[in-house]
Design a protein around this motif. Structure first.
Motif, PDB file in Angstrom:
ATOM      1  N   ALA A   1       6.589   7.009   3.260  1.00 52.80           N
ATOM      2  CA  ALA A   1       6.516   7.471   2.478  1.00 52.80           C
ATOM      3  C   ALA A   1       6.139   6.566   0.894  1.00 52.80           C
ATOM      4  O   ALA A   1       7.615   6.174   0.836  1.00 52.80           O
ATOM      5  CB  ALA A   1       7.091   8.920   2.466  1.00 52.80           C
ATOM      6  N   GLY A   2       5.835   6.665   0.361  1.00 53.16           N
ATOM      7  CA  GLY A   2       5.366   6.526  -1.240  1.00 53.16           C
ATOM      8  C   GLY A   2       5.155   4.679  -1.070  1.00 53.16           C
ATOM      9  O   GLY A   2       4.670   4.045  -0.374  1.00 53.16           O
ATOM     10  N   CYS A   3       6.260   4.260  -2.223  1.00 48.44           N
ATOM     11  CA  CYS A   3       5.733   2.503  -2.166  1.00 48.44           C
ATOM     12  C   CYS A   3       6.227   1.452  -1.241  1.00 48.44           C
ATOM     13  O   CYS A   3       8.192   1.943  -1.452  1.00 48.44           O
ATOM     14  CB  CYS A   3       6.084   2.476  -3.983  1.00 48.44           C
ATOM     15  SG  CYS A   3       5.778   3.348  -5.126  1.00 48.44           S
ATOM     16  N   PRO A   4       6.456   1.009  -0.840  1.00 48.91           N
ATOM     17  CA  PRO A   4       6.658   0.059   0.049  1.00 48.91           C
ATOM     18  C   PRO A   4       7.460  -0.960  -0.796  1.00 48.91           C
ATOM     19  O   PRO A   4       7.144  -1.880  -1.629  1.00 48.91           O
ATOM     20  CB  PRO A   4       5.743  -0.612   0.738  1.00 48.91           C
ATOM     21  CG  PRO A   4       4.357  -0.417   0.173  1.00 48.91           C
ATOM     22  CD  PRO A   4       4.657   0.703  -0.676  1.00 48.91           C
ATOM     23  N   ALA A   5       8.842  -0.677  -0.562  1.00 46.53           N
ATOM     24  CA  ALA A   5       9.553  -2.097  -0.431  1.00 46.53           C
ATOM     25  C   ALA A   5      10.566  -2.045  -1.809  1.00 46.53           C
ATOM     26  O   ALA A   5      11.453  -2.393  -2.225  1.00 46.53           O
ATOM     27  CB  ALA A   5       8.806  -3.776  -0.943  1.00 46.53           C
ATOM     28  N   VAL A   6      10.677  -0.543  -1.769  1.00 45.98           N
ATOM     29  CA  VAL A   6      11.284   0.596  -2.428  1.00 45.98           C
ATOM     30  C   VAL A   6      12.116   1.415  -2.190  1.00 45.98           C
ATOM     31  O   VAL A   6      11.104   2.022  -1.210  1.00 45.98           O
ATOM     32  CB  VAL A   6      10.447   0.547  -3.501  1.00 45.98           C
ATOM     33  CG1 VAL A   6      11.844   1.428  -4.561  1.00 45.98           C
ATOM     34  CG2 VAL A   6       9.769   0.712  -4.833  1.00 45.98           C
ATOM     35  N   ALA A   7      13.170   0.781  -1.794  1.00 46.64           N
ATOM     36  CA  ALA A   7      14.518   1.847  -0.840  1.00 46.64           C
ATOM     37  C   ALA A   7      13.949   1.671   0.993  1.00 46.64           C
ATOM     38  O   ALA A   7      13.510   2.168   1.768  1.00 46.64           O
ATOM     39  CB  ALA A   7      14.616   2.859  -0.868  1.00 46.64           C
TER      40      ALA A   7
ATOM     41  N   ALA B   1      19.407   3.519 -13.391  1.00 44.86           N
ATOM     42  CA  ALA B   1      19.689   3.025 -12.466  1.00 44.86           C
ATOM     43  C   ALA B   1      19.498   3.594 -10.984  1.00 44.86           C
ATOM     44  O   ALA B   1      19.886   5.246 -10.461  1.00 44.86           O
ATOM     45  CB  ALA B   1      21.241   2.837 -11.816  1.00 44.86           C
ATOM     46  N   PHE B   2      18.761   3.165 -10.157  1.00 47.80           N
ATOM     47  CA  PHE B   2      18.113   3.773  -8.679  1.00 47.80           C
ATOM     48  C   PHE B   2      20.062   3.074  -7.243  1.00 47.80           C
ATOM     49  O   PHE B   2      19.475   2.107  -7.487  1.00 47.80           O
ATOM     50  CB  PHE B   2      17.217   3.286  -7.772  1.00 47.80           C
ATOM     51  CG  PHE B   2      17.012   4.074  -6.756  1.00 47.80           C
ATOM     52  CD1 PHE B   2      17.380   5.378  -6.553  1.00 47.80           C
ATOM     53  CD2 PHE B   2      16.621   2.811  -5.811  1.00 47.80           C
ATOM     54  CE1 PHE B   2      16.727   5.966  -5.403  1.00 47.80           C
ATOM     55  CE2 PHE B   2      16.865   3.346  -4.829  1.00 47.80           C
ATOM     56  CZ  PHE B   2      16.439   4.776  -4.427  1.00 47.80           C
TER      57      PHE B   2
ATOM     58  N   ILE C   1       1.082  -1.451  -0.050  1.00 38.96           N
ATOM     59  CA  ILE C   1       0.137  -0.146   0.262  1.00 38.96           C
ATOM     60  C   ILE C   1       0.802   0.900  -0.265  1.00 38.96           C
ATOM     61  O   ILE C   1       1.498   2.050   1.154  1.00 38.96           O
ATOM     62  CB  ILE C   1      -0.971  -0.019   1.310  1.00 38.96           C
ATOM     63  CG1 ILE C   1      -1.978  -1.157   1.421  1.00 38.96           C
ATOM     64  CG2 ILE C   1      -2.092   1.543   0.985  1.00 38.96           C
ATOM     65  CD1 ILE C   1      -3.004  -1.415   2.622  1.00 38.96           C
ATOM     66  N   PRO C   2       0.944   2.169  -0.972  1.00 42.38           N
ATOM     67  CA  PRO C   2       1.799   3.125  -1.409  1.00 42.38           C
ATOM     68  C   PRO C   2       0.973   4.247   0.413  1.00 42.38           C
ATOM     69  O   PRO C   2       0.051   4.205  -0.409  1.00 42.38           O
ATOM     70  CB  PRO C   2       1.469   4.282  -2.597  1.00 42.38           C
ATOM     71  CG  PRO C   2       0.852   2.428  -3.716  1.00 42.38           C
ATOM     72  CD  PRO C   2       0.658   1.785  -2.404  1.00 42.38           C
ATOM     73  N   THR C   3       2.059   5.333   0.346  1.00 40.49           N
ATOM     74  CA  THR C   3       1.294   6.263   1.241  1.00 40.49           C
ATOM     75  C   THR C   3       1.612   7.358   0.425  1.00 40.49           C
ATOM     76  O   THR C   3       2.858   7.676  -0.650  1.00 40.49           O
ATOM     77  CB  THR C   3       1.904   5.898   2.312  1.00 40.49           C
ATOM     78  OG1 THR C   3       3.411   5.822   2.416  1.00 40.49           O
ATOM     79  CG2 THR C   3       1.487   4.665   3.104  1.00 40.49           C
TER      80      THR C   3
END
Length: 242
Positions: free
Chosen positions: A99-105, A146-147, A15-17
């Motif tokens: 904040a934002g999309c979970p599991a990304v950074a 690339a991140f 769930i993004p926030t």
């Protein structure tokens, strides 16, 4: 004796926030908000922040009846199995980051990987990603990027990392994306001005999706001459050379 079948595992919803203090309707689709509102079990980065978000969502159950388990940088690998237990018991679970999309950074990736290992359905929901919003608005090459997450905090190591990314950007014709702890943003802008060639394109993307949003792409020399004050403003940095 009749054997009791194991329950069908629940679904892990990612769930993004919001990226900041923005109205939920402006950044989260109705379906994302509907699913979040109907859940009882959550894995969250910080319980206090998560409760504030869920209060905005308007959960079907009272907040005090929700089950919130924390997963953050202090969580040991041995604690992940307990976080997975509600899913294995047949309950749907929502994964939230700060904040934002979970599991990304975000440490939530460890739980997602474990869910896949157990055959649990993982469903990502639509919402804001600071990385993609910054890339979209940068005007830099979007086909290859690339991140890199956070760069080193020590000044010498940070300068070397920026120079390495600049070389990679030119060698691979790919935008290099990274973030910084907000209170070190100004130091990062200064380091970029020192490390990069004058004509290297640098994007600063701050306060994305908020009223104070700033997204500008300029040569590194411009940022060196006139650095903005980005202190304590969530910011994404991008570097590219054609």
């Amino acid at each position: 004796m009749a054997s009791t079948a194991a329950p069908v595992p629940g679904t892990l919803y990612l769930i993004p926030t919001p990226l900041g203090d923005a109205p939920l309707a402006a950044v989260l689709p109705e379906e994302t908000r509907r699913i979040a509102a109907g859940l009882r079990h959550f894995v969250v980065e910080q319980a206090k922040t998560a409760r504030a978000f869920l209060k905005q969502v308007g959960t079907a159950l009272p907040l005090q009846q929700l089950e919130l388990a924390e997963l953050n940088e202090h969580t040991r690998a041995s604690g992940l199995d307990a976080l997975l237990a509600p899913l294995l018991a047949g309950h749907d679970v929502g994964l939230l980051s700060e904040a934002g999309c979970p599991a990304v950074a975000d440490p939530g990736a460890d739980l997602v990987r474990l869910a896949h290992r157990h055959g649990i359905r993982v469903r990502p929901l639509v919402g804001p990603s600071a990385i993609l919003l910054a890339l979209m608005a940068s005007g830099l090459v979007g086909q290859r990027f690339a991140f890199h997450g956070y760069l080193p905090a020590k000044p010498e190591e940070r300068l070397k990392a920026i120079k390495d990314l600049e070389q990679r950007a030119g060698r691979e014709d790919a935008a290099q994306v990274f973030i910084e702890t907000p209170y070190r943003n100004n130091a990062m802008v200064e380091a970029i001005g020192q490390a990069c060639r004058p004509d290297t394109l640098v994007t600063l993307a701050c306060d994305l999706s908020l009223a104070s949003e700033l997204v500008q792409t300029r040569p590194a020399a411009d940022w060196r001459r006139a650095p903005p004050d980005l202190h304590k403003r969530p910011c994404v940095f991008l570097i590219w050379r054609s």
